[in-house]
Design a protein around this motif. Sequence first.
Motif, mmCIF file in Angstrom:
data_model
loop_
_atom_site.group_PDB
_atom_site.id
_atom_site.type_symbol
_atom_site.label_atom_id
_atom_site.label_comp_id
_atom_site.label_asym_id
_atom_site.label_seq_id
_atom_site.Cartn_x
_atom_site.Cartn_y
_atom_site.Cartn_z
ATOM 1 N N GLY A 1 -2.127 6.532 6.098
ATOM 2 C CA GLY A 1 -3.228 6.512 6.969
ATOM 3 C C GLY A 1 -3.608 5.161 7.075
ATOM 4 N N GLU A 2 -3.999 4.453 6.081
ATOM 5 C CA GLU A 2 -4.322 3.058 5.954
ATOM 6 C C GLU A 2 -3.573 2.235 6.824
ATOM 7 N N LEU A 3 -2.189 2.427 6.528
ATOM 8 C CA LEU A 3 -1.083 1.495 7.456
ATOM 9 C C LEU A 3 -1.162 1.903 8.773
ATOM 10 N N ARG B 1 -3.998 2.611 10.300
ATOM 11 C CA ARG B 1 -4.972 1.777 11.121
ATOM 12 C C ARG B 1 -4.772 0.393 11.158
ATOM 13 N N ARG B 2 -4.052 -0.365 10.178
ATOM 14 C CA ARG B 2 -3.457 -1.607 10.345
ATOM 15 C C ARG B 2 -2.370 -2.000 11.449
ATOM 16 N N ASP C 1 -0.873 4.235 1.052
ATOM 17 C CA ASP C 1 -1.481 5.103 1.906
ATOM 18 C C ASP C 1 -1.080 4.892 3.486
ATOM 19 N N ILE D 1 0.973 -1.163 0.168
ATOM 20 C CA ILE D 1 -0.183 0.089 -0.063
ATOM 21 C C ILE D 1 0.825 1.394 0.035
#
Length: 399
Positions: free
Chosen positions: A345-347, A349-350, A343, A341
Amino acid sequence: MPLQFAERLNKVETSAIRELFKLLGKPGIISFAGGFPDPAMFDVEGLKEASGNVLNEEPGPALQYGATEGYQPLRDQLSTFMATKGSTVAPHELIVTTGSQQALDLIGKTMISPGDKVIVEGPTFLATIQCFRLYGAELISAPIDAHGVKTDELETLIAQHKPKFVYLIPTFGNPSGAMLSLERRKKVLELAVKYDTLIVEDDPYGDLYFDAPPPPSLLALTDTVPGSRDLLAHCGTLSKVLSPGLRIGWLIAQPALLANAVMCKQFSDAHTSTFAQATASQYLKCGRMPSTLVHVRQVYAERAKAMGDALKRELGDAVAFERPRGGLFFWVRLTGAKGGIKDAGELARRAIEKGVAFVPGAPFYAENPDLATLRLSFATADVAKIEEGIARLGQALNS
């Protein structure tokens, strides 16, 4: 009826970092999110001795109201401290502030009118973006690389926008970790004179170098560029090297700017805690600071190496970064290699789900944010936690 708040509040929002901290109550989480120094680095014994000396030797002045400009013995000590870093600063040429954050706020109050243009680095210190916007500034980002702000592009922006001032963190920037080269430092001062533009130098991390010292500060270099001294404001702090809880910072600037900053400070807090100032003065006077800095540099250098090695080992070509030569941060960009990825921001959250936290890079941009960037702080985790945390980050990236 709902309260009618000031319109200026519409220009800012709650810090993304502060919001992230609300998620960090999960047991066992490893945080690379904060920009705090490690409490284990605080010289508690030295501060105990300094505060004891204050109460034994100067209890009346230290516990009383004080001058807005600052406690005179501390101003004297800070003058000496700046001299050790190559800057000739008379005590009357600086004022003591409640952390360097207040120094930046005072610059905002005294310099910015609604609609004024201010150039900042892209990325830069998040709290500065919020502070300057609160006073109505239109922020313009100057691009940077590992060697700091790109001065050719900075000159173009200055000529085009005629900003009220330019704000830079030349040495181990937050969040970038970048160090402005000596050649570019001189160029910045030459641009200040050429375009009659104020440069604000924020220097919270300059003492935290790992190997060789950084180039002289912009303040120290003003002696080499005629006419630049009155066009430079320098903000310093003891927060990253001694204790943020003392809230001791300072502002060095031309007399007119200092006079207005003192006036505005009178309205906000009257003066920085005299007891904290006296304690800092005693600490600097006793001569413990050099050994404290040696210890802090060694510890942070070890942690920075561990983080850089772990990033290479666990994330490989999925990330790109420059190893910092000082400071507290790694600035990392997701490359998207091998289908990963891009992003942050997505990382993030993960990563929280895997038990590790960091700050996505987007909030550090005044404009045109790079969503693939993130900031990692190695300051408060030991080597074992750094290695485990980066391993978890690798798991999050691949999940």
